[in-house]
Motif scaffolding. Structure first.
Motif, short mmCIF file in Angstrom:
data_model
loop_
_atom_site.label_atom_id
_atom_site.label_comp_id
_atom_site.label_asym_id
_atom_site.label_seq_id
_atom_site.Cartn_x
_atom_site.Cartn_y
_atom_site.Cartn_z
N ARG A 6 0.86 -1.20 0.00
CA ARG A 6 0.00 0.00 0.00
C ARG A 6 0.89 1.24 0.00
O ARG A 6 2.09 1.17 0.24
CB ARG A 6 -0.84 0.06 1.29
CG ARG A 6 -1.78 -1.07 1.45
CD ARG A 6 -2.67 -0.86 2.66
NE ARG A 6 -2.05 -1.29 3.90
CZ ARG A 6 -2.17 -0.64 5.05
NH1 ARG A 6 -2.84 0.48 5.10
NH2 ARG A 6 -1.61 -1.12 6.14
N THR A 34 -1.96 8.75 2.28
CA THR A 34 -1.98 7.28 2.28
C THR A 34 -2.93 6.84 3.41
O THR A 34 -3.38 7.66 4.22
CB THR A 34 -0.59 6.69 2.55
OG1 THR A 34 -0.17 7.05 3.87
CG2 THR A 34 0.45 7.16 1.54
N ASN A 44 11.06 0.79 3.70
CA ASN A 44 9.90 1.68 3.69
C ASN A 44 8.90 1.41 4.81
O ASN A 44 8.30 2.35 5.34
CB ASN A 44 9.20 1.57 2.32
CG ASN A 44 7.84 2.22 2.33
OD1 ASN A 44 7.72 3.45 2.25
ND2 ASN A 44 6.79 1.41 2.46
N TYR A 85 8.53 7.21 17.17
CA TYR A 85 8.59 7.16 15.69
C TYR A 85 9.63 8.16 15.19
O TYR A 85 10.51 7.81 14.40
CB TYR A 85 7.20 7.50 15.15
CG TYR A 85 7.09 7.72 13.67
CD1 TYR A 85 7.03 6.63 12.79
CD2 TYR A 85 7.04 9.00 13.13
CE1 TYR A 85 6.92 6.83 11.43
CE2 TYR A 85 6.93 9.21 11.77
CZ TYR A 85 6.87 8.12 10.91
OH TYR A 85 6.75 8.32 9.55
P1 NAP Z 1 0.94 2.82 4.90
O1 NAP Z 1 0.06 3.30 3.80
O2 NAP Z 1 0.44 2.77 6.29
O3 NAP Z 1 1.52 1.39 4.47
C1 NAP Z 1 2.38 0.75 5.32
C2 NAP Z 1 2.99 -0.47 4.66
O4 NAP Z 1 3.96 -1.01 5.59
C3 NAP Z 1 1.97 -1.56 4.41
O5 NAP Z 1 2.37 -2.32 3.29
C4 NAP Z 1 2.08 -2.40 5.67
O6 NAP Z 1 1.68 -3.76 5.51
C5 NAP Z 1 3.58 -2.32 5.95
N1 NAP Z 1 3.87 -2.56 7.36
C6 NAP Z 1 3.46 -1.85 8.43
N2 NAP Z 1 3.88 -2.42 9.57
C7 NAP Z 1 4.57 -3.54 9.21
C8 NAP Z 1 5.23 -4.57 9.92
N3 NAP Z 1 5.25 -4.60 11.25
N4 NAP Z 1 5.82 -5.56 9.23
C9 NAP Z 1 5.78 -5.57 7.88
N5 NAP Z 1 5.17 -4.62 7.14
C10 NAP Z 1 4.56 -3.62 7.80
O7 NAP Z 1 2.28 3.70 5.00
P2 NAP Z 1 2.76 4.97 4.15
O8 NAP Z 1 2.00 6.15 4.62
O9 NAP Z 1 2.82 4.64 2.72
O10 NAP Z 1 4.25 5.15 4.73
C11 NAP Z 1 5.36 4.54 4.11
C12 NAP Z 1 6.64 5.07 4.74
O11 NAP Z 1 6.67 6.49 4.63
C13 NAP Z 1 6.75 4.78 6.23
O12 NAP Z 1 8.09 4.53 6.57
C14 NAP Z 1 6.31 6.07 6.89
O13 NAP Z 1 6.86 6.24 8.17
C15 NAP Z 1 6.86 7.08 5.91
N6 NAP Z 1 6.17 8.35 5.96
C16 NAP Z 1 4.87 8.46 5.57
C17 NAP Z 1 4.27 9.71 5.63
C18 NAP Z 1 2.85 9.91 5.16
O14 NAP Z 1 2.37 11.04 5.30
N7 NAP Z 1 2.18 8.92 4.64
C19 NAP Z 1 4.96 10.80 6.13
C20 NAP Z 1 6.25 10.65 6.53
C21 NAP Z 1 6.88 9.42 6.43
P3 NAP Z 1 0.38 -4.33 6.31
O15 NAP Z 1 -0.78 -3.60 5.77
O16 NAP Z 1 0.41 -5.79 6.03
O17 NAP Z 1 0.67 -4.03 7.77
#
Ligand code: NAP
Length: 251
Positions: A21, A192, A92, A157
């Motif tokens: 995702r 997201t 990621n 975090y």
């Molecule tokens: P997301 O939509 O919540 O997706 C998270 C992904 O990571 C999913 O595929 C999930 O799989 C997997 N995941 C979560 N916990 C896990 C675990 N314990 N073991 C294995 N897989 C795991 O996240 P996102 O918003 O795209 O964020 C991606 C990255 O960007 C992260 O590192 C986040 O900290 C960083 N980030 C995001 C934002 C933002 O605004 N979105 C901002 C700053 C940084 P499952 O569904 O199977 O758990």
């Protein structure tokens, strides 16, 4: 080298953690589009994972899936064994929870430490020797605007993201002479699944928007374009950098 060749990832194998995702999915689909064989990873096999693989295959790309919970050291080991050889590692996946420092339990601290930092260290340790032997490798960590400006309700975090960036700097210096680049991409607020609930609160949404000079939230694809640069030959002389994809929010 022509433009196409600079971004060509044919023959490269890439693991993008947390790619069922969101940002990870966008990065995986972009690297697949550039020709890499992709390992789609998430904590569990679910419809998001299946849809992501199907989308890559329908587009003519190559992908397989591995489920492993990065909070579990045993599952991290299984992931490493199942992956085999690797050219591109995108760190990621992450765990976060909105709570004040005083409300943190040891278990929640431990979970975020395991998923966000320790598993990353283990994956780097496992895959760097092969990259060194082949004199080519790309490691990209996904950080956060919180590593620069820690949110009061994301204390652990934010800490793990800052630590991960520090680890990337260390690796960048150590492995540059082996043709391995190591970088950090720090997103701001990207639309997201993880943000849906908090941004449904209109007052909070407006408060966050006011902190973003670009005046809007980002899209996962806007992270993926930078990831392609950093994971391809086009980025071969870029190492040890931390680049914000945040519409200026890091300022
Ligand atoms: P997301 O939509 O919540 O997706 C998270 C992904 O990571 C999913 O595929 C999930 O799989 C997997 N995941 C979560 N916990 C896990 C675990 N314990 N073991 C294995 N897989 C795991 O996240 P996102 O918003 O795209 O964020 C991606 C990255 O960007 C992260 O590192 C986040 O900290 C960083 N980030 C995001 C934002 C933002 O605004 N979105 C901002 C700053 C940084 P499952 O569904 O199977 O758990």
């Amino acid at each position: 080298m022509n433009l196409k060749k600079m971004f060509d990832l044919n023959g490269r194998i890439a693991l993008v953690t947390g790619s069922s995702r969101g940002i990870g999915q966008a990065i995986a689909m972009t690297l697949a589009d550039a020709g890499a064989q992709i390992i789609i990873h998430a904590s569990r096999n679910d419809s998001h994972m299946e849809k992501t693989v199907a989308a890559i295959r329908n587009n003519g790309g190559q992908a397989r899936t591995i489920a492993a919970d990065l909070a579990s050291p045993e599952e991290v080991k299984k992931l490493i064994d199942a992956v085999g050889e690797l050219d591109i590692l995108v760190l990621n996946a992450s765990a976060q929870s909105y709570q004040s420092l005083e409300d943190f339990t040891p278990e929640e601290f431990h979970r975020q430490y395991e998923v966000n930092l320790r598993s990353s260290f283990e994956l780097v340790q496992a895959f760097v020797p092969g990259m060194k032997n082949r004199r080519w490798g790309r490691i990209l960590a996904i950080g956060s605007v919180n590593q620069h400006k820690p949110s009061a309700r994301l204390p652990i975090y934010s800490t793990t993201k800052a630590a991960l960036n520090n680890l990337m700097n260390n690796c960048a210096r150590q492995y540059a002479s082996f043709g391995i680049t190591v970088n950090n991409l720090a997103p701001g607020v990207i639309m997201t699944d993880r943000n849906v609930d908090v941004l449904n609160d209109e007052a909070y949404r407006n408060k966050v928007l006011a902190m973003i000079p670009a005046g809007r939230f980002g899209k996962a694809e806007e992270c993926a374009s930078l990831a392609l640069l950093l994971c391809s030959d086009a980025g071969s002389y870029i190492t040890g950098v931390d680049i914000s994809v945040a519409g200026g929010m890091q300022l």
